[in-house]
Motif scaffolding. Sequence first.
Motif, PDB file in Angstrom:
ATOM      1  N   GLY A  85       0.822  -1.203   0.000  1.00  0.00           N
ATOM      2  CA  GLY A  85       0.000   0.000   0.000  1.00  0.00           C
ATOM      3  C   GLY A  85       0.856   1.253   0.000  1.00  0.00           C
ATOM      4  O   GLY A  85       1.915   1.290   0.641  1.00  0.00           O
ATOM      5  N   ASN A  86       0.406   2.288  -0.712  1.00  0.00           N
ATOM      6  CA  ASN A  86       1.163   3.531  -0.858  1.00  0.00           C
ATOM      7  C   ASN A  86       0.512   4.708  -0.147  1.00  0.00           C
ATOM      8  O   ASN A  86      -0.688   4.699   0.145  1.00  0.00           O
ATOM      9  N   ALA A  97      -5.432  -1.779   3.751  1.00  0.00           N
ATOM     10  CA  ALA A  97      -5.823  -2.159   5.105  1.00  0.00           C
ATOM     11  C   ALA A  97      -7.225  -2.742   5.127  1.00  0.00           C
ATOM     12  O   ALA A  97      -7.504  -3.725   5.830  1.00  0.00           O
ATOM     13  N   GLN A  98      -8.130  -2.134   4.344  1.00  0.00           N
ATOM     14  CA  GLN A  98      -9.492  -2.674   4.261  1.00  0.00           C
ATOM     15  C   GLN A  98      -9.489  -4.057   3.614  1.00  0.00           C
ATOM     16  O   GLN A  98     -10.205  -4.961   4.059  1.00  0.00           O
ATOM     17  N   ALA A 127       1.667   8.096  10.900  1.00  0.00           N
ATOM     18  CA  ALA A 127       0.395   8.764  10.636  1.00  0.00           C
ATOM     19  C   ALA A 127      -0.393   8.032   9.549  1.00  0.00           C
ATOM     20  O   ALA A 127      -1.613   7.860   9.647  1.00  0.00           O
ATOM     21  N   ASP A 128       0.311   7.590   8.499  1.00  0.00           N
ATOM     22  CA  ASP A 128      -0.345   6.832   7.425  1.00  0.00           C
ATOM     23  C   ASP A 128      -0.978   5.557   7.980  1.00  0.00           C
ATOM     24  O   ASP A 128      -2.084   5.171   7.590  1.00  0.00           O
ATOM     25  N   ILE A 129      -0.251   4.898   8.867  1.00  0.00           N
ATOM     26  CA  ILE A 129      -0.750   3.657   9.461  1.00  0.00           C
ATOM     27  C   ILE A 129      -2.007   3.928  10.268  1.00  0.00           C
ATOM     28  O   ILE A 129      -3.013   3.200  10.167  1.00  0.00           O
ATOM     29  N   ALA A 136     -10.119   1.246   7.885  1.00  0.00           N
ATOM     30  CA  ALA A 136     -10.593  -0.134   7.985  1.00  0.00           C
ATOM     31  C   ALA A 136     -11.531  -0.322   9.169  1.00  0.00           C
ATOM     32  O   ALA A 136     -11.857  -1.462   9.536  1.00  0.00           O
ATOM     33  N   GLY A 137     -11.962   0.772   9.764  1.00  0.00           N
ATOM     34  CA  GLY A 137     -12.913   0.702  10.875  1.00  0.00           C
ATOM     35  C   GLY A 137     -12.334   0.082  12.132  1.00  0.00           C
ATOM     36  O   GLY A 137     -13.086  -0.446  12.960  1.00  0.00           O
ATOM     37  N   GLY A 138     -11.029   0.134  12.276  1.00  0.00           N
ATOM     38  CA  GLY A 138     -10.398  -0.421  13.470  1.00  0.00           C
ATOM     39  C   GLY A 138     -10.415  -1.934  13.526  1.00  0.00           C
ATOM     40  O   GLY A 138     -10.118  -2.523  14.566  1.00  0.00           O
TER      41      GLY A 138
END
Length: 348
Positions: A85-86, A97-98, A127-129, A136-138
């Motif tokens: 992922g970028n 992540a989703q 921050a990106d993470i 992804a809604g946690g």
Amino acid sequence: MSAEREIDAVVVASFGGPEGPDEVVPFLRRVTAGRDIPDERLKVVGEHYFHFGGVSPINEINRGIRARLQAELDARGLGLPVYWGNRNAAPFLGDTAQEMAEAGVRRGLVLATSAYGGASACRQYHADIATAVAAAGGRIQLEKLPQTYHTEAFAQMNADAVRRALEELGRDGFDERTRLVLTAHSVPTKANADSGPRGGLYREQVETVAAEVARRVGADRYDVAWQSRSGAPHVPWLEPDICDHLATLPDQGVDAVVVSPIGFVSDHMEVIWDLDTEAKRVADGLGLAMARAKSASDDPRFITLYADLIQARVSGSGPQPPVFCEPLQGATGIGVDGAPCAPGCCEA
């Protein structure tokens, strides 16, 4: 849950880049979001992308890293799928992540394509993470793997690349006529000064690696220069710029130079444009023979280094990769994603 299954997957996280002319300006809009830069100016800024048909090499490099890492983890029997992922281009980290969450991944390790600390090199990835986890809604947790600039593997990969570049020049070693110049991405001097309780953390890390690489290749005299600066001309950045520095070498009796991009892990656009194109043009104009060392991800040991880190984290008891110096991070703290880091290490 057993320690072996606490980690479900790995994701390669990177800056991203365009893969065609139509993607250049939208990509640069994302990179410069919040700065209100008009598209006409972005087209000028994107000259180096258009020069290469609007395609950045970084995505193909990261596809290769992902495939090589997957093969290595499979060979070790770890059973961890590797995603990608970028920050600024598809596939975006939030979308990845989703995708991971929907595939049942609950905890993943993040391999960020940067070896150093600092606001852009490390803090922004935290921050990106956090943003990706929220997207992804946690449903997933992501933990960034630690910095690797201080590892034996990183130093040796760069040192061996310098030796190969020296061979391209037909020189036996470094002397008064043959100079080693090591480069990294420049940052505003204020950002560097604010980057930790010790001050100048990012620059200190780069200079530590430069000294170690120079020692390993027998370069008693070497230089650190900076590249890829951007932004308003009146804002001071770390200097000297690589092209300005090259112009000073002939007067010092230097007629050949090895340029080593130790601040980067991949031969992406800033390397092939700023060094292979602009710096090489300057060197040619000065009559300087120049060879550019490959960056670390070109080396098979790059994958070994990260596979070792992953295996150590998954098992909870595996050996950590050996280091050549203590990490310049100060006291241990907890980062955005729960990973250890230094308090104030990467202040904005």
